[in-house]
Scaffold this motif. Structure first.
Motif, mmCIF file in Angstrom:
data_model
loop_
_atom_site.group_PDB
_atom_site.id
_atom_site.type_symbol
_atom_site.label_atom_id
_atom_site.label_comp_id
_atom_site.label_asym_id
_atom_site.label_seq_id
_atom_site.Cartn_x
_atom_site.Cartn_y
_atom_site.Cartn_z
ATOM 1 N N GLN A 54 0.238 90.336 -105.894
ATOM 2 C CA GLN A 54 1.251 90.196 -104.839
ATOM 3 C C GLN A 54 2.643 90.131 -105.449
ATOM 4 O OE1 GLN A 54 0.053 86.757 -102.566
ATOM 5 N NE2 GLN A 54 -2.018 87.561 -102.277
ATOM 6 N N LEU A 55 2.760 89.425 -106.588
ATOM 7 C CA LEU A 55 4.059 89.374 -107.261
ATOM 8 C C LEU A 55 4.424 90.742 -107.814
ATOM 9 C CD1 LEU A 55 6.509 87.897 -108.338
ATOM 10 C CD2 LEU A 55 5.132 87.158 -110.313
ATOM 11 N N LEU A 56 3.456 91.457 -108.378
ATOM 12 C CA LEU A 56 3.719 92.797 -108.896
ATOM 13 C C LEU A 56 4.241 93.709 -107.794
ATOM 14 C CD1 LEU A 56 1.782 94.891 -111.428
ATOM 15 C CD2 LEU A 56 2.043 95.837 -109.138
ATOM 16 N N MET A 70 6.115 95.142 -120.427
ATOM 17 C CA MET A 70 6.658 94.121 -119.540
ATOM 18 C C MET A 70 5.735 92.907 -119.523
ATOM 19 S SD MET A 70 8.111 96.184 -116.179
ATOM 20 C CE MET A 70 8.548 94.606 -115.407
ATOM 21 N N PHE A 71 6.291 91.761 -119.121
ATOM 22 C CA PHE A 71 5.467 90.581 -118.928
ATOM 23 C C PHE A 71 4.436 90.844 -117.833
ATOM 24 C CE2 PHE A 71 9.313 88.079 -120.438
ATOM 25 C CZ PHE A 71 8.741 87.727 -121.651
ATOM 26 N N HIS A 72 3.248 90.303 -118.016
ATOM 27 C CA HIS A 72 2.230 90.379 -116.963
ATOM 28 C C HIS A 72 2.649 89.450 -115.827
ATOM 29 C CE1 HIS A 72 -1.686 90.135 -114.978
ATOM 30 N NE2 HIS A 72 -2.053 91.178 -115.699
ATOM 31 N N TYR A 126 1.743 85.839 -116.108
ATOM 32 C CA TYR A 126 2.600 85.063 -117.010
ATOM 33 C C TYR A 126 3.859 84.608 -116.272
ATOM 34 C CZ TYR A 126 5.790 83.982 -120.854
ATOM 35 O OH TYR A 126 6.697 83.360 -121.684
ATOM 36 N N LEU A 127 4.386 85.479 -115.436
ATOM 37 C CA LEU A 127 5.591 85.115 -114.676
ATOM 38 C C LEU A 127 5.310 83.996 -113.679
ATOM 39 C CD1 LEU A 127 7.037 88.682 -114.002
ATOM 40 C CD2 LEU A 127 7.714 87.055 -115.780
ATOM 41 N N LEU A 128 4.087 83.964 -113.137
ATOM 42 C CA LEU A 128 3.729 82.868 -112.235
ATOM 43 C C LEU A 128 3.680 81.541 -112.982
ATOM 44 C CD1 LEU A 128 0.903 84.557 -110.120
ATOM 45 C CD2 LEU A 128 3.215 83.979 -109.359
ATOM 46 N N ARG A 129 3.262 81.573 -114.244
ATOM 47 C CA ARG A 129 3.196 80.354 -115.052
ATOM 48 C C ARG A 129 4.542 80.010 -115.677
ATOM 49 N NH1 ARG A 129 -1.114 83.305 -117.241
ATOM 50 N NH2 ARG A 129 0.033 83.493 -119.231
ATOM 51 N N THR A 130 5.388 81.045 -115.867
ATOM 52 C CA THR A 130 6.661 80.858 -116.565
ATOM 53 C C THR A 130 7.777 81.493 -115.742
ATOM 54 O OG1 THR A 130 5.346 81.191 -118.587
ATOM 55 C CG2 THR A 130 7.734 81.031 -118.853
ATOM 56 N N PRO A 131 8.185 80.843 -114.661
ATOM 57 C CA PRO A 131 9.165 81.459 -113.750
ATOM 58 C C PRO A 131 10.480 81.834 -114.434
ATOM 59 C CG PRO A 131 8.163 79.511 -112.751
ATOM 60 C CD PRO A 131 7.733 79.528 -114.184
ATOM 61 N N GLU A 132 10.860 81.099 -115.487
ATOM 62 C CA GLU A 132 12.134 81.406 -116.138
ATOM 63 C C GLU A 132 12.129 82.783 -116.793
ATOM 64 O OE1 GLU A 132 9.804 78.567 -118.918
ATOM 65 O OE2 GLU A 132 10.160 78.859 -116.763
ATOM 66 N N GLU A 192 14.081 88.147 -117.454
ATOM 67 C CA GLU A 192 13.828 89.281 -118.338
ATOM 68 C C GLU A 192 13.038 90.373 -117.615
ATOM 69 O OE1 GLU A 192 13.455 86.150 -119.228
ATOM 70 O OE2 GLU A 192 14.893 85.919 -120.880
ATOM 71 N N ALA A 193 12.107 89.956 -116.739
ATOM 72 C CA ALA A 193 11.331 90.937 -115.984
ATOM 73 C C ALA A 193 12.238 91.770 -115.076
ATOM 74 C CB ALA A 193 10.257 90.234 -115.166
ATOM 75 N N TRP A 194 13.235 91.138 -114.480
ATOM 76 C CA TRP A 194 14.173 91.869 -113.625
ATOM 77 C C TRP A 194 14.990 92.867 -114.450
ATOM 78 C CZ3 TRP A 194 14.893 93.785 -109.218
ATOM 79 C CH2 TRP A 194 16.155 94.152 -108.743
ATOM 80 N N ALA A 195 15.387 92.469 -115.646
ATOM 81 C CA ALA A 195 16.113 93.393 -116.525
ATOM 82 C C ALA A 195 15.240 94.594 -116.874
ATOM 83 C CB ALA A 195 16.555 92.658 -117.788
#
Length: 250
Positions: free
Chosen positions: A124-126, A221-223, A226-232, A236-239
């Motif tokens: 869903q985040l992807l 790119m980050f999985h 990983y972004l769900l566990r590490t929101p900060e 970088e994902a947006w970049a």
């Protein structure tokens, strides 16, 4: 009984895969050592007969003329033990011929249930992430569509990390999958996808740096999990998404 069930769930036994329950609290004596038989699993027989599982997958993948045939070949491949513990093969989702192909790591529980990659919270985040740059897995327009698959088509038990030998035997199928889907660009989502495609890991170092695999540009790119566990890390994902969007415009 309720306490026993809660303990099993806490230990990770959250699904039943047998028709009848097995009492794991009973101590049984070791069975007498038996000689190998032809009823052993294909993985065990591969070892006994010195079958090269990678060579078998390479031959089967090369013989597939289209995506349907490739899926059938993967269904018929019997040298990966993950197949016996998974509910079904998770092949792909999205639109073949899309400019962007996302390669993830392996199916999770929801993917194993539904037979599609990236359908749980990470999926869903992807979808949300790529929608922001105009890409949808459901788009009929290949210019705005996504095509999504994984390195491994079967769920590893308890969502453990893929093993090197599992990735090695499935890599020829992935390479043929890329050839047949024919994307312009590939997104390697996560460490294991980078290991399979690039032979490298260390996603925090690799992400955002364009490279090449299977003769095509690849963006690590980050999985999403990983972004769900590490929101900060979403910054970088947006970049990286903006970099992908700019690359598609050229």
């Amino acid at each position: 009984m309720k306490a026993a069930l809660e303990w099993q769930i806490a230990c990770g036994a959250d699904e039943s895969i047998l028709d009848a329950p097995v009492d794991r609290t009973v101590v049984v004596s070791d069975p007498p050592e038996a000689k190998p038989s032809l009823a052993q699993s294909p993985m065990a027989m591969s070892t006994l007969l010195d079958v090269d599982a990678v060579a078998v997958s390479r031959d089967m993948a090369a013989a597939a003329p289209d995506l349907d045939a490739l899926r059938a070949a993967m269904e018929a491949y019997d040298h990966c033990e993950l197949k016996r513990g998974a509910r079904q093969l998770v092949f792909a989702d999205g639109v073949p011929g899309a400019r962007v192909m996302i390669v993830g790591e392996a199916p999770g529980r929801e993917e194993d249930l539904q037979g599609k990659p990236f359908v749980g919270p990470a999926g869903q985040l992807l979808d949300l992430m790529f929608r922001q740059i105009g890409l949808l897995r459901s788009s009929p327009d290949t210019e705005r569509a996504l095509y999504i698959t994984n390195v491994l088509p079967w769920r590893p038990p308890q969502n453990r990390d893929p093993l090197p030998e599992e990735m090695a035997m499935m890599l020829p199928f992935l390479e043929r999958h890329v050839e047949l889907a024919d994307p312009e660009l590939i997104v390697a989502s996560g460490n294991h996808a980078c290991m399979a495609l690039l032979g490298q890991r260390g996603i925090t170092r690799l992400r955002g740096n364009w490279t090449t695999a299977f003769g095509r540009p690849v963006l690590p790119m980050f999985h999403p999990s990983y972004l769900l566990r590490t929101p900060e890390a979403k910054r970088e994902a947006w970049a990286d998404l903006l970099s992908l969007k700019a690359r598609l415009r050229t």
